[in-house]
Write an enzyme that holds these catalytic residues in place. Structure first.
Site, PDB file in Angstrom:
ATOM      1  N   SER A 117       0.831  -1.200  -0.030  1.00 55.33           N
ATOM      2  CA  SER A 117      -0.056   0.138  -0.123  1.00 55.33           C
ATOM      3  C   SER A 117       0.953   1.228  -0.051  1.00 55.33           C
ATOM      4  CB  SER A 117      -0.953  -0.111   1.158  1.00 55.33           C
ATOM      5  OG  SER A 117      -1.727   1.155   1.419  1.00 55.33           O
TER       6      SER A 117
ATOM      7  N   TYR B 105      -1.979  -0.998  11.111  1.00 52.14           N
ATOM      8  CA  TYR B 105      -1.850  -1.324  10.050  1.00 52.14           C
ATOM      9  C   TYR B 105      -0.696  -0.846   9.140  1.00 52.14           C
ATOM     10  CZ  TYR B 105      -3.301  -0.737   5.097  1.00 52.14           C
ATOM     11  OH  TYR B 105      -3.259  -1.027   3.389  1.00 52.14           O
TER      12      TYR B 105
END
Length: 272
Positions: free
Chosen positions: A132, A145
C-alpha cells in the site's frame, strides 16, 4: 503447459478481478479466501476456488499441498489478502494488533515459505506482494496497519535479493485509494475502538471522513485499475521492483519523499 497462479484475498475487489484477468490470459488460477461461499462467480469464469485462512497454519498448508498435488507447481503467487485495523495505539488491544500482523505479514510469509521450494526447483517464480502507499507513509490511528505494510515493504526487499539467484522475482504493488470495502471496515474498526474516550474527537472525525470517502467512491480509483497493474507485475518479462497506482498514490509518495517529517505530519493530519 499453463502457468499456475495463486491469488489470495480473491473473494472481492482487486483480488477477484486479478484472478479473472489472469484466467483470461490463459493461466490456471486458484482464487483463495476464507469466504468461499462468495466466490461462485469466480468458478463460473474458470477460476478454481480454494479455502484459505491466513491465521491458521493447517489451512495454509492444506491450500499449498492441494494445489501442488493437482498441478505440480505454483508459478505465480499474488499475496493480496489483508485488512486494516484502525484505532489509537493506546486503545487497540495487543491481541488485535497480533491478528493484524498474523493476516498481513505472518500468514503471508508462511504461505510464501511453503511455495518457494517448488519455485526454486523449476528455477522460476513470481511473487507479487500487495502492500500500500501506507507502507511508505502514515496516517492518524492507523499505526498497526501501517506497521504491517512498512514491514511488508522491507520483508519483500530482502526476499527479492535472497531469491534472485533461483530465478524468482519479487514485486511490490502499492495501491492508493481504491473503491473497495477496505475503508468502510477500517472506519468501523476505528469508531468501535476509539470512538469514545480520550481520542474520541480526532478518531470520530477521521472515521467519518474515511466512511464518506469510501461509501461515496468520489475520486477513488476502480479496483480494475489496480488489478491490471497487478497482472502486469505478475506477467511482464522484466518487472519493476515496485508499482504504485491509484488515487493520490503519486502525490502522496512525492510529499513523503521530499517533505520533512513535521511538514508531512501537518499535512496528513489536516487531511485525515
Amino acid at each position: 503447459m499453463s502457468k499456475v497462479a495463486l491469488v489470495t484475498g480473491a473473494s472481492s475487489g482487486m483480488g477477484e478481478i486479478t484472478a479473472v484477468l489472469l484466467s483470461q490470459k490463459g493461466y490456471k488460477v486458484y482464487g483463495a479466501a476464507r469466504r468461499t461461499d462468495k466466490m461462485k462467480s469466480l468458478e463460473a469464469k474458470g477460476v478454481s476456488v480454494i479455502s484459505l485462512d491466513l491465521t491458521k497454519d493447517e489451512s495454509i498448508v492444506d491450500c499449498v499441498n492441494t494445489i501442488l498435488q493437482k498441478e505440480g507447481k505454483i508459478d505465480i503467487l499474488i499475496n493480496n489478502a489483508g485488512y486494516g485495523s484502525y484505532g489509537a495505539v493506546e486503545d487497540v488491544s495487543i491481541e488485535e494488533a497480533k491478528r493484524q500482523f498474523e493476516v498481513n505479514i505472518f500468514g503471508l510469509a508462511r504461505l510464501t515459505q511453503l511455495i518457494l521450494p517448488s519455485m526454486r526447483k523449476q528455477h522460476f517464480g513470481r511473487i507479487v506482494n500487495i502492500s500500500s502507499i501506507g507502507g511508505k507513509i502514515y496516517t492518524p490511528y492507523g499505526a498497526w496497519y501501517h506497521a504491517t505494510k512498512h514491514a511488508l515493504e522491507g520483508w519483500s526487499d530482502c526476499l527479492r535479493i535472497e531469491t534472485k539467484p533461483f530465478g524468482i522475482d519479487v514485486v511490490i504493488v502499492e495501491p492508493g485509494g481504491i473503491k473497495t470495502e477496505w475503508g468502510s471496515i477500517a472506519a468501523d474498526n476505528l469508531k468501535k475502538t476509539s470512538g469514545s474516550g480520550a481520542y474520541a474527537a480526532g478518531a470520530n472525525k477521521t472515521a467519518d471522513n474515511m466512511m464518506q470517502m469510501y461509501t461515496s467512491g468520489k475520486n477513488l480509483s476502480e479496483p480494475e485499475l489496480l488489478a491490471k497493474e497487478i497482472v502486469k507485475a505478475a506477467t511482464v518479462a522484466k518487472p519493476k521492483t515496485r508499482y504504485a497506482k491509484g488515487y493520490f498514490a503519486g502525490p502522496v509518495l512525492w510529499m513523503r519523499k521530499y517533505f520533512s517529517d513535521r511538514m508531512f505530519d501537518s499535512i496528513i493530519t489536516k487531511m485525515a
